[in-house]
Design a protein around this motif. Structure first.
Motif, short mmCIF file in Angstrom:
data_model
loop_
_atom_site.label_atom_id
_atom_site.label_comp_id
_atom_site.label_asym_id
_atom_site.label_seq_id
_atom_site.Cartn_x
_atom_site.Cartn_y
_atom_site.Cartn_z
N SER A 1 35.71 56.12 0.52
CA SER A 1 36.59 57.25 0.86
C SER A 1 36.98 58.05 -0.38
N ASP A 2 37.07 57.39 -1.56
CA ASP A 2 37.36 58.15 -2.79
C ASP A 2 36.25 59.18 -3.05
N THR B 1 34.00 60.43 -0.79
CA THR B 1 33.94 61.48 0.25
C THR B 1 35.12 62.45 0.09
N ASN B 2 36.31 61.93 -0.26
CA ASN B 2 37.46 62.83 -0.43
C ASN B 2 37.26 63.77 -1.61
N LYS C 1 34.86 66.44 -0.41
CA LYS C 1 35.51 67.36 0.55
C LYS C 1 36.49 68.28 -0.17
N SER C 2 37.19 67.73 -1.18
CA SER C 2 38.18 68.57 -1.88
C SER C 2 37.49 69.71 -2.64
#
Ligand code: PEP
Ligand code: MN
Length: 341
Positions: free
Chosen positions: A15-16, A18-19, A22-23
């Motif tokens: 998730s780090d 992918t985030n 996305k950011s």
């Protein structure tokens, strides 16, 4: 681009990553396998230049799957390009037929062949003035005098002229006389020459290198396009394989491959592709059936006396037979080709 996570990566590692993506406004596709998670990244990856994803926890490797070329690819330009050479388009509905002797030998030889191929409906006359021969002792071409004879043949027949260039100097001379410059197989990765024809802006037939992959070939086009010249026509002319029965192995599958991944037109040269005159017509038919935009055929009025490539040259009579068969095939392929008698 694809990010392959380490088998030991935690949910937080994933998730780090992918985030972070996305950011930055990038699209993310996560595929979780039994052991490894793969993250597909969509969007303009150039913004990742300052983000060292490789250093993030749990990342195993980054695989770049974007093509090494841009301008020549369909991603850049989805619709097919038509290269206009004066009044003759290459890459549209009409098939382009280029024919002539391997080498310009004399005024008489050239004009005889030019008139014969014109009668059969060819739109272009080809003939080598600079011949990059395998042996330094073989006939090397008439150079500028050859270009003058080609220009004379254009005057007399109206055929557009195609001829090979081998150096920056020959490009400058060629452009005084001819309509389309040809980069031969042996020069496909002569990057200086590619840049030179790129700057010249003229239509270019780019032959496939003797052992070039399709990607290397497209990148050669990219060199020309990078100088602002988009007028490129690929020419498949056979590649080296273990097979020795034929001079080269004509890679007909390159035609639909180029059509899928590039917007540029592609023609086929079954003369160099096979090295044998009897194979020229069947492979010309195969090329058009595979979707080629045209053909480049070596024609000589007396092949046994040709100074270059006699064994693969066809006579004007055989050329006439070939174009009649192409004419029958053309409508099946949703193409036009009309013999002018
Ligand atoms: C030619 O067209 O005569 C020629 C030398 O072709 P290639 O560069 O494909 O060998
Ligand atoms: Mn030749």
């Amino acid at each position: 681009m694809v990010i392959v996570m380490n088998p030991k990566a935690t949910e937080k590692d994933i998730s780090d990553v992918t985030n972070t993506l996305k950011s930055l406004g990038l699209g993310v596709h996560v595929s979780k396998g039994a052991h490894v998670t793969i993250i597909g990244v969509i969007g303009d990856k150039s913004i990742l230049a300052d983000t060292p994803l490789e250093l993030m926890s749990g990342v195993d490797k980054i695989v770049h799957i974007m093509e090494s070329y841009k301008l020549a690819g369909r991603t850049f330009k989805p619709e097919s390009s038509v290269i206009q050479v004066k009044n003759a388009p290459i890459g549209g509905k009409e098939l382009a037929i280029i024919a002539g002797p391997c080498a310009v030998e004399s005024e008489e030889q050239l004009i005889k062949t030019a008139q014969a191929v014109k009668k059969c409906g060819a739109q272009f006359l080809s003939g080598g003035a600079y011949k990059p021969r395998t042996s330094p002792y073989a006939f090397q071409g008439l150079e500028e005098d050859g270009f003058k004879m080609l220009a004379q043949a254009r005057e007399e027949t109206g055929l557009l002229i195609v001829s090979e260039v081998i150096s920056a100097n020959s490009v400058e001379i060629a452009l005084k006389y001819i309509d389309v410059v040809q980069i031969g197989a042996r020069n496909m990765q002569n990057f200086q020459l590619l840049r030179e024809v790129g700057k010249a802006g003229c239509p270019v037939i780019l032959k496939r290198g003797l052992s070039a992959t399709i990607e290397e070939w497209i990148n050669a086009a990219e060199y020309i396009m990078n100088e602002g010249n988009y007028n490129i026509i690929f020419c498949e002319r056979g590649i080296r394989t273990f097979e020795t029965y034929t001079r080269n192995t004509l890679d007909i599958s390159a035609v639909p491959v180029i059509k899928q991944i590039s917007h540029l037109p592609i023609i086929v040269d079954p003369s160099h592709g096979t090295g044998k005159w009897r194979l020229v017509e069947p492979m010309a038919m195969a090329a058009i059936a595979a979707g080629a935009d045209g053909l480049m055929i070596e024609v000589h009025h007396d092949p046994k006396c040709a100074l270059s490539d006699g064994p693969q040259s066809i006579t004007p009579d055989n050329f006439s037979h070939l174009v009649q068969r192409i004419n029958k095939l053309a409508p099946i392929m949703d193409r036009q080709y009309n013999i002018v008698h």
